[in-house]
Design a protein around this motif. Structure first.
Motif, short mmCIF file in Angstrom:
data_model
loop_
_atom_site.label_atom_id
_atom_site.label_comp_id
_atom_site.label_asym_id
_atom_site.label_seq_id
_atom_site.Cartn_x
_atom_site.Cartn_y
_atom_site.Cartn_z
N GLU A 100 -10.83 -14.36 -50.71
CA GLU A 100 -10.58 -15.59 -49.97
C GLU A 100 -11.85 -16.31 -49.52
OE1 GLU A 100 -7.59 -16.77 -49.61
OE2 GLU A 100 -6.48 -15.03 -50.37
N VAL A 101 -12.95 -15.60 -49.50
CA VAL A 101 -14.19 -16.14 -48.95
C VAL A 101 -15.30 -16.08 -49.99
CG1 VAL A 101 -15.89 -15.94 -47.09
CG2 VAL A 101 -13.49 -15.35 -46.65
N ASN A 102 -16.09 -17.14 -50.07
CA ASN A 102 -17.27 -17.15 -50.92
C ASN A 102 -18.38 -16.45 -50.16
OD1 ASN A 102 -19.57 -17.75 -52.41
ND2 ASN A 102 -18.87 -19.80 -52.97
N VAL A 103 -18.41 -15.13 -50.29
CA VAL A 103 -19.29 -14.30 -49.48
C VAL A 103 -20.76 -14.66 -49.70
CG1 VAL A 103 -20.04 -11.94 -49.00
CG2 VAL A 103 -17.60 -12.43 -49.38
N ASP A 104 -21.16 -14.86 -50.95
CA ASP A 104 -22.56 -15.19 -51.25
C ASP A 104 -22.98 -16.50 -50.59
OD1 ASP A 104 -22.83 -12.90 -52.73
OD2 ASP A 104 -22.43 -13.88 -54.66
N TYR A 105 -22.10 -17.50 -50.65
CA TYR A 105 -22.41 -18.79 -50.04
C TYR A 105 -22.55 -18.64 -48.53
CZ TYR A 105 -22.10 -23.72 -48.76
OH TYR A 105 -22.38 -24.97 -48.23
N CYS A 106 -21.62 -17.90 -47.93
CA CYS A 106 -21.66 -17.72 -46.48
C CYS A 106 -22.94 -17.02 -46.04
CB CYS A 106 -20.44 -16.95 -46.01
SG CYS A 106 -18.89 -17.90 -46.10
N ARG A 107 -23.33 -16.00 -46.77
CA ARG A 107 -24.55 -15.28 -46.40
C ARG A 107 -25.78 -16.16 -46.56
NH1 ARG A 107 -22.84 -9.63 -49.45
NH2 ARG A 107 -21.59 -8.78 -47.70
N LYS A 108 -25.81 -16.95 -47.62
CA LYS A 108 -26.94 -17.84 -47.87
C LYS A 108 -27.09 -18.88 -46.77
CE LYS A 108 -28.77 -21.10 -51.28
NZ LYS A 108 -28.55 -21.73 -52.62
N HIS A 109 -25.96 -19.38 -46.25
CA HIS A 109 -25.98 -20.45 -45.26
C HIS A 109 -25.70 -19.96 -43.84
CE1 HIS A 109 -26.32 -23.68 -48.27
NE2 HIS A 109 -25.57 -22.92 -49.02
N GLN A 110 -25.77 -18.65 -43.65
CA GLN A 110 -25.61 -18.04 -42.33
C GLN A 110 -24.28 -18.43 -41.67
OE1 GLN A 110 -29.36 -19.36 -40.50
NE2 GLN A 110 -30.23 -17.33 -40.88
N THR A 206 -15.68 -26.67 -48.03
CA THR A 206 -15.19 -26.59 -49.40
C THR A 206 -15.84 -25.46 -50.19
OG1 THR A 206 -16.83 -28.26 -50.07
CG2 THR A 206 -14.62 -29.05 -49.51
N GLN A 207 -17.06 -25.10 -49.83
CA GLN A 207 -17.76 -24.06 -50.57
C GLN A 207 -17.53 -22.65 -50.02
OE1 GLN A 207 -19.46 -24.54 -53.44
NE2 GLN A 207 -18.90 -26.70 -53.32
N ALA A 208 -17.31 -22.55 -48.70
CA ALA A 208 -17.20 -21.23 -48.07
C ALA A 208 -15.85 -20.58 -48.30
CB ALA A 208 -17.47 -21.34 -46.57
N ILE A 209 -14.82 -21.42 -48.48
CA ILE A 209 -13.47 -20.90 -48.69
C ILE A 209 -13.14 -20.91 -50.16
CG2 ILE A 209 -11.02 -21.30 -48.21
CD1 ILE A 209 -11.86 -22.52 -45.54
N THR A 210 -12.52 -19.83 -50.63
CA THR A 210 -12.16 -19.72 -52.04
C THR A 210 -10.65 -19.66 -52.16
OG1 THR A 210 -14.16 -18.40 -52.34
CG2 THR A 210 -12.63 -18.46 -54.18
N PRO A 211 -9.96 -20.82 -52.14
CA PRO A 211 -8.49 -20.78 -52.20
C PRO A 211 -8.01 -20.33 -53.57
CG PRO A 211 -9.28 -23.03 -52.41
CD PRO A 211 -10.49 -22.18 -52.11
N ASN A 212 -6.84 -19.72 -53.58
CA ASN A 212 -6.23 -19.26 -54.81
C ASN A 212 -5.91 -20.46 -55.71
OD1 ASN A 212 -3.76 -18.60 -56.54
ND2 ASN A 212 -4.36 -16.58 -55.81
N ALA A 213 -6.49 -20.47 -56.92
CA ALA A 213 -6.33 -21.61 -57.82
C ALA A 213 -4.87 -21.84 -58.21
CB ALA A 213 -7.17 -21.40 -59.08
N GLU A 214 -4.12 -20.76 -58.42
CA GLU A 214 -2.72 -20.89 -58.80
C GLU A 214 -1.91 -21.53 -57.67
OE1 GLU A 214 -1.20 -17.15 -59.99
OE2 GLU A 214 -2.51 -16.95 -61.73
#
Length: 281
Positions: A100-110, A206-214
């Motif tokens: 559900e979360v873009n973990v790499d993006y969140c870590r990069k942007h604190q 928009t970048q931190a959350i990874t919603p289910n595409a389906e």
């Protein structure tokens, strides 16, 4: 008296299922919801003219989740409070963090990542939107949701904004979400909390959350940005003025927590910081 009140609220929920926040239903709610009934819960630093001192770090989101629990377990009145946090992604009780979360993006942007105890989807919060918490003695979660959504709709209508509620307890302006809610139950109390999108860092959201595409495709929606809107685009009120209006509409009276209360909340907060809770180990 409580039984009569619950029957009355049940009747409103029945009407909601029929009218689903149509103008007729909202007119009825406005007529019967003009008296604030919640007690506002404030923190000791809220009494300072300039807010927290320079040496005091802003409280992180787990503190406010713990505060909800503490208030529910220790204060009998119907209560409400608002809070704002540094950039944080909050995901639901049963959600898988990495899905559900873009973990790499969140870590990069604190951007902090926090699990809550209520269900529902993943949301992003920062200091440009307002988080709302209501603790009620309603035993039925539907009752609690209904009271909360209609209270916020009342505020928005006072602002001249034609907002509506949904069967999923979201609040829409037009066909776009401006507020989403989640709820969970503790013995004797229900906790309803919500985001109110006054403004936000749209790139982070928009970048931190990874919603289910389906899920998005099933709804005919291609992105997070296409399904949300910002309150600032519909009002000239500042975020602080909106907060004042919310409090004046929903609350009557105030209860300030003590330093001892805050220490107890800090202890509850530790549970939210445990790796086994965050990752459901």
């Amino acid at each position: 008296m409580k039984e009569a009140e619950n029957i009355f609220i049940f009747s409103l929920i029945f009407l909601k299922e029929i009218f689903c926040h149509t103008p007729v239903f909202l007119y009825i709610c406005r007529k019967i919801s003009t008296t604030p009934i919640m007690v506002y819960i404030s923190l000791p630093e809220d009494a300072c003219a300039n807010g927290p001192t320079k040496n005091e770090k802003p409280k992180e989101l787990p503190f406010y989740l713990a505060m909800e629990e503490y208030v529910a377990r220790n204060i009998q009145e119907e209560t409400f409070f608002m809070w704002q946090v540094e950039p944080t992604v909050i995901f639901g009780r049963n959600q898988h963090l990495e899905s559900e979360v873009n973990v790499d993006y969140c870590r990069k942007h604190q951007i902090k990542m926090v699990r809550r105890k209520s269900g529902g989807g993943c949301v992003y919060a920062d200091r440009d939107n307002v988080m709302l918490s209501m603790i009620t003695s309603d035993e039925k979660v539907d009752f609690a949701f209904n009271r909360f959504v209609n209270a916020i709709l009342l505020v928005l209508h006072k602002m001249g904004i034609e907002a509506t509620g949904t069967h999923h307890n979201d609040i829409l302006i037009g066909n776009k979400k401006v507020s989403g809610t989640a709820c969970y139950h503790l013995p004797g109390h229900s906790i309803v909390h919500s985001t109110l999108l006054y403004d936000t860092n749209m790139e982070h959201m928009t970048q931190a959350i990874t919603p289910n595409a389906e899920k998005l495709q099933a709804k005919g929606i291609q992105s997070v940005r296409q399904r949300i809107t910002l309150l600032k685009d519909y009002t000239q009120l500042t975020i602080e003025e909106v907060k004042v209006l919310i409090r004046e509409t929903i609350c009557s009276g105030e209860r300030m927590l003590t330093d001892e209360d805050v220490c107890a909340i800090e202890e509850i907060k530790k549970e939210y910081l445990k790796e086994e809770f965050i990752h459901l180990i």
